[in-house]
Every structure is written in C-alpha cells, then in structure tokens.
Design a protein around this motif. Sequence first.
Motif, PDB file in Angstrom:
ATOM      1  N   ALA A 178       0.838  -1.206   0.000  1.00 42.78           N
ATOM      2  CA  ALA A 178       0.000   0.000   0.000  1.00 42.78           C
ATOM      3  C   ALA A 178       0.867   1.249   0.000  1.00 42.78           C
ATOM      4  N   LEU A 179       1.928   1.232   0.776  1.00 46.30           N
ATOM      5  CA  LEU A 179       2.825   2.392   0.816  1.00 46.30           C
ATOM      6  C   LEU A 179       3.547   2.577  -0.515  1.00 46.30           C
ATOM      7  N   LYS A 180       3.891   1.482  -1.154  1.00 44.33           N
ATOM      8  CA  LYS A 180       4.502   1.575  -2.489  1.00 44.33           C
ATOM      9  C   LYS A 180       3.525   2.197  -3.476  1.00 44.33           C
ATOM     10  N   GLU A 181       2.274   1.755  -3.424  1.00 44.30           N
ATOM     11  CA  GLU A 181       1.253   2.298  -4.328  1.00 44.30           C
ATOM     12  C   GLU A 181       1.047   3.792  -4.101  1.00 44.30           C
ATOM     13  N   ILE A 182       0.990   4.214  -2.850  1.00 42.43           N
ATOM     14  CA  ILE A 182       0.745   5.648  -2.608  1.00 42.43           C
ATOM     15  C   ILE A 182       1.959   6.488  -3.004  1.00 42.43           C
ATOM     16  N   GLU A 183       3.152   5.948  -2.829  1.00 46.87           N
ATOM     17  CA  GLU A 183       4.351   6.675  -3.268  1.00 46.87           C
ATOM     18  C   GLU A 183       4.325   6.896  -4.778  1.00 46.87           C
ATOM     19  N   LEU A 184       3.934   5.850  -5.517  1.00 47.84           N
ATOM     20  CA  LEU A 184       3.854   5.970  -6.964  1.00 47.84           C
ATOM     21  C   LEU A 184       2.791   6.981  -7.375  1.00 47.84           C
ATOM     22  N   ASP A 185       1.627   6.925  -6.727  1.00 46.28           N
ATOM     23  CA  ASP A 185       0.540   7.839  -7.089  1.00 46.28           C
ATOM     24  C   ASP A 185       0.901   9.287  -6.777  1.00 46.28           C
ATOM     25  N   ILE A 186       1.590   9.510  -5.666  1.00 40.97           N
ATOM     26  CA  ILE A 186       2.034  10.868  -5.343  1.00 40.97           C
ATOM     27  C   ILE A 186       3.002  11.366  -6.414  1.00 40.97           C
ATOM     28  N   ALA A 187       3.949  10.511  -6.784  1.00 42.91           N
ATOM     29  CA  ALA A 187       4.933  10.901  -7.801  1.00 42.91           C
ATOM     30  C   ALA A 187       4.268  11.178  -9.141  1.00 42.91           C
ATOM     31  N   GLU A 188       3.150  10.482  -9.424  1.00 40.85           N
ATOM     32  CA  GLU A 188       2.462  10.651 -10.702  1.00 40.85           C
ATOM     33  C   GLU A 188       1.506  11.841 -10.708  1.00 40.85           C
ATOM     34  N   GLY A 189       1.293  12.475  -9.545  1.00 43.26           N
ATOM     35  CA  GLY A 189       0.492  13.685  -9.535  1.00 43.26           C
ATOM     36  C   GLY A 189      -0.838  13.601  -8.822  1.00 43.26           C
ATOM     37  N   ALA A 190      -1.055  12.592  -7.973  1.00 47.61           N
ATOM     38  CA  ALA A 190      -2.304  12.518  -7.215  1.00 47.61           C
ATOM     39  C   ALA A 190      -2.409  13.700  -6.257  1.00 47.61           C
ATOM     40  N   ASP A 191      -3.620  14.209  -6.094  1.00 49.79           N
ATOM     41  CA  ASP A 191      -3.868  15.313  -5.168  1.00 49.79           C
ATOM     42  C   ASP A 191      -4.444  14.828  -3.842  1.00 49.79           C
ATOM     43  N   MET A 192      -5.141  13.689  -3.879  1.00 53.73           N
ATOM     44  CA  MET A 192      -5.695  13.062  -2.689  1.00 53.73           C
ATOM     45  C   MET A 192      -5.534  11.560  -2.826  1.00 53.73           C
ATOM     46  N   LEU A 193      -5.483  10.880  -1.686  1.00 51.32           N
ATOM     47  CA  LEU A 193      -5.278   9.441  -1.674  1.00 51.32           C
ATOM     48  C   LEU A 193      -6.449   8.764  -0.973  1.00 51.32           C
ATOM     49  N   MET A 194      -6.841   7.599  -1.457  1.00 56.55           N
ATOM     50  CA  MET A 194      -7.945   6.880  -0.842  1.00 56.55           C
ATOM     51  C   MET A 194      -7.512   5.475  -0.428  1.00 56.55           C
ATOM     52  N   VAL A 195      -8.057   5.044   0.716  1.00 54.35           N
ATOM     53  CA  VAL A 195      -7.919   3.663   1.165  1.00 54.35           C
ATOM     54  C   VAL A 195      -9.306   3.037   1.131  1.00 54.35           C
ATOM     55  N   LYS A 196      -9.404   1.845   0.519  1.00 60.50           N
ATOM     56  CA  LYS A 196     -10.683   1.170   0.365  1.00 60.50           C
ATOM     57  C   LYS A 196     -10.458  -0.340   0.479  1.00 60.50           C
ATOM     58  N   PRO A 197     -11.253  -1.008   1.362  1.00 63.15           N
ATOM     59  CA  PRO A 197     -12.240  -0.535   2.335  1.00 63.15           C
ATOM     60  C   PRO A 197     -11.594   0.214   3.497  1.00 63.15           C
ATOM     61  N   ALA A 198     -12.448   0.577   4.467  1.00 67.81           N
ATOM     62  CA  ALA A 198     -11.957   1.353   5.598  1.00 67.81           C
ATOM     63  C   ALA A 198     -11.922   0.565   6.900  1.00 67.81           C
ATOM     64  N   LEU A 199     -13.004  -0.117   7.229  1.00 63.86           N
ATOM     65  CA  LEU A 199     -13.164  -0.687   8.569  1.00 63.86           C
ATOM     66  C   LEU A 199     -12.083  -1.698   8.914  1.00 63.86           C
ATOM     67  N   ALA A 200     -11.783  -2.601   7.989  1.00 64.29           N
ATOM     68  CA  ALA A 200     -10.773  -3.624   8.254  1.00 64.29           C
ATOM     69  C   ALA A 200      -9.363  -3.163   7.881  1.00 64.29           C
ATOM     70  N   TYR A 201      -9.231  -1.893   7.471  1.00 66.76           N
ATOM     71  CA  TYR A 201      -7.943  -1.389   6.973  1.00 66.76           C
ATOM     72  C   TYR A 201      -7.552  -0.080   7.649  1.00 66.76           C
ATOM     73  N   MET A 202      -7.941   0.086   8.906  1.00 62.05           N
ATOM     74  CA  MET A 202      -7.580   1.329   9.590  1.00 62.05           C
ATOM     75  C   MET A 202      -6.085   1.427   9.841  1.00 62.05           C
ATOM     76  N   ASP A 203      -5.400   0.289   9.935  1.00 58.94           N
ATOM     77  CA  ASP A 203      -3.940   0.339  10.036  1.00 58.94           C
ATOM     78  C   ASP A 203      -3.334   0.924   8.767  1.00 58.94           C
ATOM     79  N   ILE A 204      -3.956   0.627   7.616  1.00 62.35           N
ATOM     80  CA  ILE A 204      -3.464   1.168   6.340  1.00 62.35           C
ATOM     81  C   ILE A 204      -3.743   2.669   6.271  1.00 62.35           C
ATOM     82  N   ILE A 205      -4.930   3.084   6.705  1.00 66.09           N
ATOM     83  CA  ILE A 205      -5.239   4.526   6.747  1.00 66.09           C
ATOM     84  C   ILE A 205      -4.170   5.249   7.565  1.00 66.09           C
ATOM     85  N   TRP A 206      -3.844   4.692   8.721  1.00 65.65           N
ATOM     86  CA  TRP A 206      -2.850   5.310   9.607  1.00 65.65           C
ATOM     87  C   TRP A 206      -1.491   5.393   8.916  1.00 65.65           C
ATOM     88  N   GLN A 207      -1.066   4.295   8.288  1.00 69.83           N
ATOM     89  CA  GLN A 207       0.246   4.289   7.641  1.00 69.83           C
ATOM     90  C   GLN A 207       0.296   5.260   6.465  1.00 69.83           C
TER      91      GLN A 207
END
Length: 327
Positions: free
Chosen positions: A233-262
């Motif tokens: 997940a961190l690799k994916e968000i790093e790539l998206d930031i480098a490619e020009g993302a303005d906001m990032l989403m984590v999906k789903p949320a309830l079972a992935y709150m550790d991912i939201i935090w990271q």
Amino acid sequence: MFPTHRPRRLRTSPQLRRMVRETVVTTHDLIYPLFAVPGSGVANEVKSMPGVYQLSVDKIVEEAKEVYDLGIPSIILFGIPDTKDEEATGAWHDCGIVQKAATAVKEAVPDLVVVADTCLCEYTSHGHCGYLEVGDLTGRVLNDPTLELLKKTAISQAQAGADIIAPSGMMDGFVQAIREALDEAGFQDTPIMSYAAKYASAYYGPFRDAADSTPQFGDRRTYQMDPGNSREALKEIELDIAEGADMLMVKPALAYMDIIWQVKQASNLPVAAYNVSGEYSMVKAAALNGWIDEERVVMETLTSFKRAGADLILTYHAKDAARWLKA
C-alpha cells in the motif's frame, strides 16, 4: 499516581467530554455515493443496501439538493448504463450516465463538489476494469490499453462538470496517464483523488448489486491488492504521489484502519477512507434486527476512521450522520 491523578475528572459531564474530545466528525468530512441509471422518475432500492437507491438523473438532482442542504459538501457518482460493451463506451461517451448526472447536478447545485468515479467495470460486458485478451477467462486486464480508455473517461467527466476525478481501477500508471490527459485537455486545475490502496475485498458484495458490476468470470485479484499486504500500500501511494495525485484513498476502511494510519503518516496529502457497501449493510442489517444502536455504532465507526487519519470519509451513512450531527 492515584489519588493525585484521576482521569475520570474530565469525563464528569457531556459538556466537559465535548471540550476535551480529541477527534470530531463533522458534515464537512463526508462524501455521499450516488448511483445513476437511465430513465426518469426511477428510484430502485438496492436490496442488499437498505436505504440506498439506483436513481435516474432527475432523482439524482433531488438527492444532491438534499445532501447540500444537510451540509454535506460532496457526492461521488457511479453509473449503470443502458448497454455494456468491451470498449466501456458508456464510461467515456459524452452522453454517458455519469456525464449527464454530473452536468445536471452542477447546474442545479453549483456549490456541491461532484466527484466522478473513473472506472470501467460498470460499463464493460465482462465486468472487469479494462481490456481483456481475446478469449481470456481469467480476468487479467491489459494495463496499458486500459489507460487509454481511462484518459478518455476522465476528460469526458471533467467536460461534463465533475470537480474531482477519482480513478479506481488500480491500473499501473493510471494517475500519470489521467493527469497528462487532463492537462492537455485544459483541465489543469481538476484534482485527482486516487484509489491508491484498493484491496480485493469481500466487503464489496452489495456495491456490485448496486452498480451491476459483478465480473462475469474470474475475479479482480490481478489488479486489486491482496488483503494481507501493507508495505505494498505504501509503495502504491508513493507511486501515485509521484504521478500527480492530489488526494489518496484507502478502500475498504473498517478492516484497513492500520493502512489509513500508515498512509497518513507516509504522506502530506489529504487521505480519504471509503466506508464500503459491506460495512454499511452489516450495520443496517444488525440495526433492523434491533441488535445494535445504529446511530451510536455509525458515529463511533466514522470517528474511528478520522482517528486513524482519514480527512474525508465516503459513506452511505452520510445523510443519516449529518442529521444526527445537527440534532
């Protein structure tokens, strides 16, 4: 040491508890999903999602007005077309259902922020998020040809009035491709909310009823993420930031709150959490059976998303939450 320290002192009244509350959910945090279908006067309740409807454009406009009046700043639009094909024509055509809905909403409620889900699964005949090899029954999407369809879709959605483009197909390089396409088409100021960490989750079942997007064969595990992975997940968000993302989403949320935090700790971009259909339907089913206090469970859950680091929450509970917050 006790008795000098008594944490209960700050819990003695509702007023005092509110004063020292660390995490607060407001209507400004919420984005409400809506499902657009062809026709007029259509409001088909999704059986697996009590209180959620497939709506024709005129009904979408009515819903958008209600959402805005409740103080919710944004909606996200999903579309169910009349016909589907291998080219996902309904996703990028100027007369596509999301395009019609976006234009109508912006005309009726110009200050409401319209997010367009930019994906192809609702529009393809096979239910996958892009091109497949001829005869392929595994669901392995061809990445680079699919980017061309996503570029066309994003441009048509922006031209129709969408304020934010939200690509959700988890194709490699999709943020960069869409950013370049939007810029070339004159939409340099249109932000991208990337589904940066989207997992191949069992929690999506009711959504596929609502969006009529269940794959006809195979599954989406070749492009959505494995639920056991967090470093990815961190690799994916790093790539998206480098490619020009303005906001990032984590999906789903309830079972992935550790991912939201990271994700929140690893970036300085706004983070959105998608409180998905399965999470919603479980709460609704339990509430309808009288097993839980729906309001308290929903508000506790939304608060937990914010506590984990979410700045924005996409949730089917948004209208109810707004009413409870006002009350």
